[in-house]
Design a protein around this motif. Structure first.
Motif, PDB file in Angstrom:
ATOM      1  N   LEU A  33      -3.476 -12.398  -4.295  1.00  0.00           N
ATOM      2  CA  LEU A  33      -2.381 -11.624  -4.869  1.00  0.00           C
ATOM      3  C   LEU A  33      -2.954 -10.496  -5.725  1.00  0.00           C
ATOM      4  CD1 LEU A  33       0.737 -12.290  -4.509  1.00  0.00           C
ATOM      5  CD2 LEU A  33      -0.817 -14.184  -3.992  1.00  0.00           C
ATOM      6  N   PHE A  34      -2.278  -9.360  -5.714  1.00  0.00           N
ATOM      7  CA  PHE A  34      -2.744  -8.186  -6.455  1.00  0.00           C
ATOM      8  C   PHE A  34      -1.580  -7.545  -7.198  1.00  0.00           C
ATOM      9  CE2 PHE A  34      -6.631  -8.150  -3.977  1.00  0.00           C
ATOM     10  CZ  PHE A  34      -6.234  -8.605  -2.732  1.00  0.00           C
ATOM     11  N   TRP A  35      -1.929  -6.873  -8.280  1.00  0.00           N
ATOM     12  CA  TRP A  35      -1.016  -5.933  -8.906  1.00  0.00           C
ATOM     13  C   TRP A  35      -1.637  -4.549  -8.857  1.00  0.00           C
ATOM     14  CZ3 TRP A  35       3.932  -6.201 -10.267  1.00  0.00           C
ATOM     15  CH2 TRP A  35       4.515  -7.456 -10.448  1.00  0.00           C
ATOM     16  N   TYR A  36      -0.844  -3.589  -8.385  1.00  0.00           N
ATOM     17  CA  TYR A  36      -1.254  -2.192  -8.354  1.00  0.00           C
ATOM     18  C   TYR A  36      -0.347  -1.398  -9.300  1.00  0.00           C
ATOM     19  CZ  TYR A  36      -4.337  -2.715  -4.313  1.00  0.00           C
ATOM     20  OH  TYR A  36      -5.368  -3.068  -3.474  1.00  0.00           O
ATOM     21  N   VAL A  37      -0.915  -0.354  -9.892  1.00  0.00           N
ATOM     22  CA  VAL A  37      -0.142   0.534 -10.755  1.00  0.00           C
ATOM     23  C   VAL A  37      -0.241   1.953 -10.204  1.00  0.00           C
ATOM     24  CG1 VAL A  37      -2.103   0.825 -12.345  1.00  0.00           C
ATOM     25  CG2 VAL A  37       0.211   1.363 -13.116  1.00  0.00           C
ATOM     26  N   GLN A  38       0.884   2.642 -10.173  1.00  0.00           N
ATOM     27  CA  GLN A  38       0.930   4.015  -9.651  1.00  0.00           C
ATOM     28  C   GLN A  38       1.613   4.913 -10.670  1.00  0.00           C
ATOM     29  OE1 GLN A  38       3.163   4.589  -5.990  1.00  0.00           O
ATOM     30  NE2 GLN A  38       1.961   6.389  -5.436  1.00  0.00           N
ATOM     31  N   HIS A  39       0.834   5.796 -11.271  1.00  0.00           N
ATOM     32  CA  HIS A  39       1.405   6.775 -12.182  1.00  0.00           C
ATOM     33  C   HIS A  39       1.966   7.950 -11.384  1.00  0.00           C
ATOM     34  CE1 HIS A  39      -1.024   4.504 -15.135  1.00  0.00           C
ATOM     35  NE2 HIS A  39      -0.034   4.821 -15.941  1.00  0.00           N
ATOM     36  N   LEU A  92       0.264  -8.867  -1.454  1.00  0.00           N
ATOM     37  CA  LEU A  92      -0.312 -10.103  -0.942  1.00  0.00           C
ATOM     38  C   LEU A  92      -1.210  -9.802   0.242  1.00  0.00           C
ATOM     39  CD1 LEU A  92       1.668 -13.330  -0.084  1.00  0.00           C
ATOM     40  CD2 LEU A  92       0.469 -12.129   1.720  1.00  0.00           C
ATOM     41  N   SER A  93      -2.343 -10.468   0.290  1.00  0.00           N
ATOM     42  CA  SER A  93      -3.258 -10.320   1.413  1.00  0.00           C
ATOM     43  C   SER A  93      -3.788 -11.687   1.797  1.00  0.00           C
ATOM     44  CB  SER A  93      -4.438  -9.425   1.033  1.00  0.00           C
ATOM     45  OG  SER A  93      -5.370  -9.363   2.086  1.00  0.00           O
ATOM     46  N   LEU A  94      -3.837 -11.929   3.096  1.00  0.00           N
ATOM     47  CA  LEU A  94      -4.356 -13.195   3.567  1.00  0.00           C
ATOM     48  C   LEU A  94      -5.858 -13.106   3.748  1.00  0.00           C
ATOM     49  CD1 LEU A  94      -1.728 -14.183   6.252  1.00  0.00           C
ATOM     50  CD2 LEU A  94      -1.931 -15.003   3.915  1.00  0.00           C
ATOM     51  N   GLN A  95      -6.548 -14.187   3.463  1.00  0.00           N
ATOM     52  CA  GLN A  95      -7.990 -14.206   3.671  1.00  0.00           C
ATOM     53  C   GLN A  95      -8.307 -14.016   5.138  1.00  0.00           C
ATOM     54  OE1 GLN A  95      -8.717 -18.064   1.604  1.00  0.00           O
ATOM     55  NE2 GLN A  95     -10.412 -16.988   0.673  1.00  0.00           N
ATOM     56  N   GLY A  96      -9.278 -13.149   5.377  1.00  0.00           N
ATOM     57  CA  GLY A  96      -9.817 -13.019   6.715  1.00  0.00           C
ATOM     58  C   GLY A  96      -9.003 -12.232   7.705  1.00  0.00           C
ATOM     59  N   THR A  97      -7.856 -11.723   7.295  1.00  0.00           N
ATOM     60  CA  THR A  97      -7.043 -11.024   8.302  1.00  0.00           C
ATOM     61  C   THR A  97      -7.570  -9.626   8.579  1.00  0.00           C
ATOM     62  OG1 THR A  97      -5.552 -10.124   6.631  1.00  0.00           O
ATOM     63  CG2 THR A  97      -4.965 -12.247   7.615  1.00  0.00           C
ATOM     64  N   GLY A  98      -8.131  -8.998   7.562  1.00  0.00           N
ATOM     65  CA  GLY A  98      -8.638  -7.641   7.732  1.00  0.00           C
ATOM     66  C   GLY A  98      -7.562  -6.628   7.970  1.00  0.00           C
TER      67      GLY A  98
ATOM     68  N   SER B  94     -11.144  -1.162   2.296  1.00  0.00           N
ATOM     69  CA  SER B  94     -11.494  -2.440   1.696  1.00  0.00           C
ATOM     70  C   SER B  94     -12.808  -2.913   2.294  1.00  0.00           C
ATOM     71  CB  SER B  94     -10.394  -3.480   1.920  1.00  0.00           C
ATOM     72  OG  SER B  94     -10.467  -4.043   3.204  1.00  0.00           O
ATOM     73  N   PRO B  95     -13.520  -3.768   1.554  1.00  0.00           N
ATOM     74  CA  PRO B  95     -14.799  -4.261   2.062  1.00  0.00           C
ATOM     75  C   PRO B  95     -14.658  -5.305   3.155  1.00  0.00           C
ATOM     76  CG  PRO B  95     -14.332  -5.203  -0.083  1.00  0.00           C
ATOM     77  CD  PRO B  95     -13.258  -4.210   0.185  1.00  0.00           C
ATOM     78  N   GLY B  96     -13.467  -5.822   3.329  1.00  0.00           N
ATOM     79  CA  GLY B  96     -13.287  -6.821   4.375  1.00  0.00           C
ATOM     80  C   GLY B  96     -11.930  -7.458   4.283  1.00  0.00           C
ATOM     81  N   GLY B  97     -11.653  -8.319   5.197  1.00  0.00           N
ATOM     82  CA  GLY B  97     -10.338  -8.935   5.254  1.00  0.00           C
ATOM     83  C   GLY B  97     -10.028  -9.782   4.038  1.00  0.00           C
ATOM     84  N   TYR B  99      -9.478  -8.835   1.042  1.00  0.00           N
ATOM     85  CA  TYR B  99      -9.912  -8.284  -0.219  1.00  0.00           C
ATOM     86  C   TYR B  99      -9.028  -7.111  -0.640  1.00  0.00           C
ATOM     87  CZ  TYR B  99     -14.070 -11.119   0.163  1.00  0.00           C
ATOM     88  OH  TYR B  99     -14.918 -12.177   0.265  1.00  0.00           O
ATOM     89  N   GLU B 100      -9.214  -6.682  -1.877  1.00  0.00           N
ATOM     90  CA  GLU B 100      -8.409  -5.599  -2.411  1.00  0.00           C
ATOM     91  C   GLU B 100      -8.677  -4.304  -1.662  1.00  0.00           C
ATOM     92  OE1 GLU B 100     -10.692  -7.344  -3.932  1.00  0.00           O
ATOM     93  OE2 GLU B 100     -12.068  -6.087  -5.085  1.00  0.00           O
TER      94      GLU B 100
END
Lengths: 113, 112
Positions: A33-39, A92-98, B94-97, B99-100
């Motif tokens: 999970l991430f939080w991004y900020v956009q000014h 949200l990003s899943l591991q390994g999906t790329g 991003s550096p890979g799947g 990741y940020e």
């Protein structure tokens, strides 16, 4: 499918008051999970990223904790500053999906004096 | 340190005209690259991603296409612009799947 639901729309605060933006997610697997900020008129910047080992990431006074039991990653700050006024996105990003980083609809935080 | 550049910074184009937007990343080999679109006042919509040279996957096409001719370059294009193409186009890496992702400065497109 995998998705995030976050505080949306306009959030108005007075300087010095605490900030809390909610983010919950739906995922079959263990996501990042991430939080991004956009000014205004700028690109989004990474604010925080969840850790897998229950560490609480902090940056610029903001922090968030990944709670797998409640599928949440709420953004908090103890005291809002005028410079915190911006758009905030949970993602949200899943591991390994790329591939896909799913963003919430965004919350526009406005901090007034 | 990695740097990501986008060109042009801004464009004003006529409906029906062609478009080509570019993105270059330096300081990182074999990055994952992404294109996003953001309508004015809207959220971020991922358009394409690429894991390697010559391979591009579409997430949402919006009558656009993307190509990755080099390891460090990602191109977004269309032969005919629509009014609905107006917005802010962002390239990210991003550096890979899993990741940020880190965003470039963006290209602001106005279609008239």
């Amino acid at each position: 499918g995998d998705s995030v639901t976050q505080t949306e729309g306009l959030v108005t605060l007075t300087e010095g008051l605490p900030v809390m933006l909610n983010c919950t997610y739906q995922s079959t697997y263990s996501p990042f999970l991430f939080w991004y900020v956009q000014h205004l008129n700028e690109a989004p910047k990474l604010l925080l990223k969840s850790f897998t080992d229950n560490k609480r990431p902090e940056h610029q006074g903001f922090h968030a904790t990944l709670h797998k039991s409640s599928s949440s990653f709420h953004l908090q700050k103890s005291s809002a500053q005028l410079s915190d006024s911006a758009l905030y996105y949970c993602a949200l990003s899943l591991q390994g999906t790329g591939s896909k980083l799913s963003f919430g609809k965004g919350a526009k935080l406005t901090v007034s004096p | 340190a990695q740097t990501i550049h986008q060109w042009p910074v801004a464009e004003i184009k006529a409906v029906g005209s062609p478009l080509s937007l570019g993105c270059t990343i330096k300081g990182k080999s074999s990055p994952n690259l992404y294109w996003y679109w953001q309508a004015t006042g809207g959220t971020l919509q991922q358009l394409f991603y690429s894991i390697t040279v010559g391979q591009v996957e579409s997430v949402v096409q919006l009558n656009l296409s993307a190509s990755r001719p080099k390891d460090d370059q990602f191109i977004l294009s269309t032969e005919k612009l629509l009014l609905s193409h107006s917005g802010f186009y962002l390239c990210a890496w991003s550096p890979g799947g899993g990741y940020e992702q880190y965003f470039g400065p963006g290209t602001r497109l106005t279609v008239l």
